[in-house]
Design an enzyme around this catalytic site. Structure first.
Site, PDB file in Angstrom:
ATOM      1  N   TYR A  87       7.300  -9.610   6.661  1.00  0.00           N
ATOM      2  CA  TYR A  87       7.110  -8.212   6.996  1.00  0.00           C
ATOM      3  C   TYR A  87       7.800  -7.924   8.299  1.00  0.00           C
ATOM      4  CZ  TYR A  87       3.786  -7.712   3.129  1.00  0.00           C
ATOM      5  OH  TYR A  87       3.177  -7.421   2.001  1.00  0.00           O
ATOM      6  N   ASP A  92       0.800  -1.205   0.043  1.00  0.00           N
ATOM      7  CA  ASP A  92       0.060  -0.004   0.114  1.00  0.00           C
ATOM      8  C   ASP A  92       0.827   1.225  -0.138  1.00  0.00           C
ATOM      9  OD1 ASP A  92      -2.680  -1.128  -0.083  1.00  0.00           O
ATOM     10  OD2 ASP A  92      -2.294  -1.883   2.049  1.00  0.00           O
TER      11      ASP A  92
END
Lengths: 244, 244
Positions: free
Chosen positions: A110, A52
């Site tokens: 992540y 994003d």
């Protein structure tokens, strides 16, 4: 014909996200623009997934197919010489045609960076600042409850109802502390959109003792976004590694 | 009437330098805009000195005079609540009227960050990347020659001919190595415009063994910019501290 796999890092702060858009500057858009210059014809890349807006990557992966017979090392130099300074190809490899950047993914890692220090404008696009005291033991207890195979529907964006399977496996959810700088590591077989930022939001609320860790097993059973309402800021999140 | 001293940090990457300009976004411009909102009348600040475009600061200092009787802690909160995210007031102090942010400076400390690692797009606005091998011992020898009181005319911008006195004292010029990350520390009674970036350019050339360290005493004697032609990139430079 060759299939080329690339590992790319980028600074997410000046992009409108990863995925190509008609009018906005995106990471995929910049990469495809560079490949078009090299090929003199449009090239579409396939990526491990999108990130994003404002989210960074150290190890995003994409592939593309090409007729050009160029050596690995020269590919790297050629693409980087065209790319803007906030995108950089770290590694290029000529791979088999059964490799697919999205469908062959085995593991994604992540990381999320949270600083409890006073605000620092020089790092404001690269870490999430929270000038508060957190109960670190409660956060560590909560992280253990994220490990394993669970239904993460409660941690997914409400936009995503079409994606039926929201069961994912997290192999490792770990916190490394360096004084007041916190590094969260999440390794799994895949993550839903916003999943890590919603998990981080809940972890922060647990650390602030606004919620108890029992909310985590509750949310696996009950699909209830209202109990995990807070999505942590994007700029602390990094796609660190994709394994195949 | 009160005199207010502020310590400010900022990310230089999105500014056209420090000093107020009519049309461009500058650090001084943003601070004065915030103070105008608080005072409902224009306020001019006096700073320890300017920094150039892309240069960062952890400890720039400015002062201004005000009629408002506000507590120190409230000043800090009030200004920061208006400032954009890339400027942050770290400290506010009500000081004596004989304090002047520019004329009372005793010591300035600058730091320069040079990375010999592979390029990282996430840090590209915050460090200078040089993917080369440097002779660190030669650089350390050169740094010693910068310490002391010298005529730095050869290290000043050619635009600055009006400023007659180009003699400055450097108390400390030091290199800290952390693997391939180099931190240069320069502490002195003041620095000419571009001085540190020209010194850094010369240090890099000496490290690359393109120049010998004897060029440094030569340049104190002979005012010759042609022997120190390379100005290192701005984004590696930080105004770290100003002492009074």
């Amino acid at each position: 014909m060759f299939r080329i796999k690339c590992i790319v890092s980028y600074d997410g702060s000046k992009f409108f996200g990863y995925q190509r858009q008609l009018k906005e500057r995106t990471v995929q858009g910049e990469i495809e623009k560079a490949l078009k210059i090299i090929h003199k014809t449009p090239i579409t890349i396939q990526s491990s997934g999108r990130t994003d807006a404002k989210v960074h990557a150290y190890g995003q992966v994409f592939h593309f197919d090409t007729d050009l017979d160029i050596k690995q090392a020269n590919w790297k130099r050629a693409i980087n010489s065209i790319l803007p300074k906030d995108v950089y190809i770290k590694e290029v490899k000529i791979v088999d045609f059964n490799f697919h950047a999205r469908f062959s993914v085995k593991i994604k890692e992540y990381r999320y960076y949270l600083s409890l220090n006073e605000y620092d404008p020089i790092r404001s696009d690269y870490v999430c600042f929270l000038d508060r005291t957190l109960n670190i033991n409660k956060i560590k207890g909560a992280l253990k409850l994220f490990e394993g195979t669970h239904d993460f529907t409660s941690y997914s964006s409400s936009l995503q109802h079409k994606d039926k399977n929201k069961i994912r496996t997290i192999y490792k959810a770990q916190l490394n502390e360096n004084n007041k700088e916190l590094e969260f590591i999440f390794i799994g077989n895949g993550f839903l959109r916003y999943q890590i930022r919603i998990m981080m939001g809940l972890l922060i609320e647990i650390g602030l003792e606004k919620k108890e860790i029992e909310v985590i097993p509750y949310l696996y059973e009950h699909h209830d976004r209202s109990k995990a309402r807070f999505t942590a800021e994007a700029q602390g999140l990094y796609l660190y590694r994709v394994e195949y």
